[in-house]
Design a protein around this motif. Structure first.
Motif, PDB file in Angstrom:
ATOM      1  N   MET A  27      18.899  41.368  26.704  1.00 52.37           N
ATOM      2  CA  MET A  27      19.804  41.598  27.803  1.00 52.37           C
ATOM      3  C   MET A  27      21.011  40.678  27.652  1.00 52.37           C
ATOM      4  O   MET A  27      20.875  39.493  27.397  1.00 52.37           O
ATOM      5  N   SER A  28      22.191  41.217  27.793  1.00 53.00           N
ATOM      6  CA  SER A  28      23.395  40.413  27.626  1.00 53.00           C
ATOM      7  C   SER A  28      23.786  39.701  28.916  1.00 53.00           C
ATOM      8  O   SER A  28      23.460  40.139  30.012  1.00 53.00           O
ATOM      9  N   GLU A  29      24.498  38.601  28.752  1.00 55.45           N
ATOM     10  CA  GLU A  29      24.962  37.832  29.895  1.00 55.45           C
ATOM     11  C   GLU A  29      26.072  38.596  30.603  1.00 55.45           C
ATOM     12  O   GLU A  29      26.895  39.253  29.983  1.00 55.45           O
ATOM     13  N   SER A  30      26.107  38.478  31.911  1.00 53.43           N
ATOM     14  CA  SER A  30      27.134  39.146  32.700  1.00 53.43           C
ATOM     15  C   SER A  30      28.515  38.598  32.359  1.00 53.43           C
ATOM     16  O   SER A  30      28.683  37.418  32.082  1.00 53.43           O
ATOM     17  N   THR A  31      29.497  39.456  32.390  1.00 55.81           N
ATOM     18  CA  THR A  31      30.869  39.018  32.132  1.00 55.81           C
ATOM     19  C   THR A  31      31.570  38.604  33.419  1.00 55.81           C
ATOM     20  O   THR A  31      32.708  38.162  33.390  1.00 55.81           O
ATOM     21  N   SER A  32      30.888  38.725  34.554  1.00 57.97           N
ATOM     22  CA  SER A  32      31.471  38.350  35.840  1.00 57.97           C
ATOM     23  C   SER A  32      30.766  37.132  36.409  1.00 57.97           C
ATOM     24  O   SER A  32      29.588  36.903  36.149  1.00 57.97           O
ATOM     25  N   MET A  33      31.519  36.360  37.201  1.00 53.80           N
ATOM     26  CA  MET A  33      30.908  35.218  37.875  1.00 53.80           C
ATOM     27  C   MET A  33      31.560  35.013  39.232  1.00 53.80           C
ATOM     28  O   MET A  33      32.721  35.370  39.448  1.00 53.80           O
ATOM     29  N   ALA A  34      30.784  34.455  40.153  1.00 54.14           N
ATOM     30  CA  ALA A  34      31.262  34.181  41.503  1.00 54.14           C
ATOM     31  C   ALA A  34      31.889  32.792  41.554  1.00 54.14           C
ATOM     32  O   ALA A  34      31.345  31.837  41.001  1.00 54.14           O
ATOM     33  N   VAL A  35      33.032  32.704  42.216  1.00 55.57           N
ATOM     34  CA  VAL A  35      33.720  31.428  42.417  1.00 55.57           C
ATOM     35  C   VAL A  35      34.157  31.335  43.875  1.00 55.57           C
ATOM     36  O   VAL A  35      34.413  32.351  44.524  1.00 55.57           O
ATOM     37  N   PRO A  36      34.241  30.109  44.416  1.00 59.89           N
ATOM     38  CA  PRO A  36      34.654  29.965  45.813  1.00 59.89           C
ATOM     39  C   PRO A  36      36.149  30.189  46.009  1.00 59.89           C
ATOM     40  O   PRO A  36      36.956  29.809  45.181  1.00 59.89           O
ATOM     41  N   ARG A  73      34.591  36.387  33.311  1.00 56.26           N
ATOM     42  CA  ARG A  73      34.406  35.164  32.517  1.00 56.26           C
ATOM     43  C   ARG A  73      35.293  35.140  31.274  1.00 56.26           C
ATOM     44  O   ARG A  73      35.739  34.100  30.839  1.00 56.26           O
ATOM     45  N   THR A  74      35.511  36.285  30.673  1.00 58.06           N
ATOM     46  CA  THR A  74      36.255  36.369  29.428  1.00 58.06           C
ATOM     47  C   THR A  74      37.752  36.222  29.639  1.00 58.06           C
ATOM     48  O   THR A  74      38.417  35.451  28.959  1.00 58.06           O
ATOM     49  N   THR A  75      38.284  36.965  30.605  1.00 57.01           N
ATOM     50  CA  THR A  75      39.734  36.990  30.809  1.00 57.01           C
ATOM     51  C   THR A  75      40.215  36.046  31.898  1.00 57.01           C
ATOM     52  O   THR A  75      41.391  35.697  31.944  1.00 57.01           O
ATOM     53  N   GLY A  76      39.312  35.669  32.803  1.00 54.72           N
ATOM     54  CA  GLY A  76      39.703  34.844  33.943  1.00 54.72           C
ATOM     55  C   GLY A  76      40.372  35.631  35.057  1.00 54.72           C
ATOM     56  O   GLY A  76      40.794  35.069  36.058  1.00 54.72           O
ATOM     57  N   ASN A  77      40.452  36.950  34.888  1.00 48.61           N
ATOM     58  CA  ASN A  77      41.093  37.804  35.890  1.00 48.61           C
ATOM     59  C   ASN A  77      40.193  38.021  37.102  1.00 48.61           C
ATOM     60  O   ASN A  77      38.975  38.160  36.965  1.00 48.61           O
ATOM     61  N   LEU A  78      40.797  38.081  38.273  1.00 50.03           N
ATOM     62  CA  LEU A  78      40.086  38.385  39.503  1.00 50.03           C
ATOM     63  C   LEU A  78      39.640  39.849  39.464  1.00 50.03           C
ATOM     64  O   LEU A  78      40.443  40.743  39.251  1.00 50.03           O
ATOM     65  N   GLU A  79      38.340  40.082  39.651  1.00 49.93           N
ATOM     66  CA  GLU A  79      37.817  41.442  39.669  1.00 49.93           C
ATOM     67  C   GLU A  79      37.650  41.951  41.092  1.00 49.93           C
ATOM     68  O   GLU A  79      37.833  43.129  41.365  1.00 49.93           O
ATOM     69  N   MET A  80      37.264  41.037  42.002  1.00 47.75           N
ATOM     70  CA  MET A  80      36.999  41.431  43.369  1.00 47.75           C
ATOM     71  C   MET A  80      37.078  40.202  44.271  1.00 47.75           C
ATOM     72  O   MET A  80      36.632  39.126  43.887  1.00 47.75           O
ATOM     73  N   SER A  81      37.642  40.357  45.429  1.00 46.84           N
ATOM     74  CA  SER A  81      37.685  39.287  46.409  1.00 46.84           C
ATOM     75  C   SER A  81      36.905  39.756  47.629  1.00 46.84           C
ATOM     76  O   SER A  81      37.280  40.745  48.274  1.00 46.84           O
TER      77      SER A  81
END
Length: 58
Positions: free
Chosen positions: A1-10, A30-38
């Motif tokens: 299973m691969s690691e998720s490319t997304s992470m939660a930040v405050p 995680r890869t691009t540093g772009n905001l995916e969802m707020s």
């Protein structure tokens, strides 16, 4: 299973639409540093556990 490319930040600028707590949760790539969802909810309201009010527990 691969690691998720997304992470939660405050997001210290927001307050939870449900309970008024801060910070709210942002999801970034995680890869691009772009905001995916707020999200408009704090960690506790997002994950349903009081311990998640502290971003260290995300």
């Amino acid at each position: 299973m691969s690691e998720s490319t997304s992470m939660a930040v405050p997001n210290e600028k927001g307050s939870c639409c449900n309970c008024g707590a801060s910070p709210t949760v942002d999801i970034i790539n995680r890869t691009t540093g772009n905001l995916e969802m707020s999200l408009d909810t704090c960690g506790a309201c997002t994950w349903g556990e009081a311990d998640c009010l502290d971003p260290e527990n995300w």
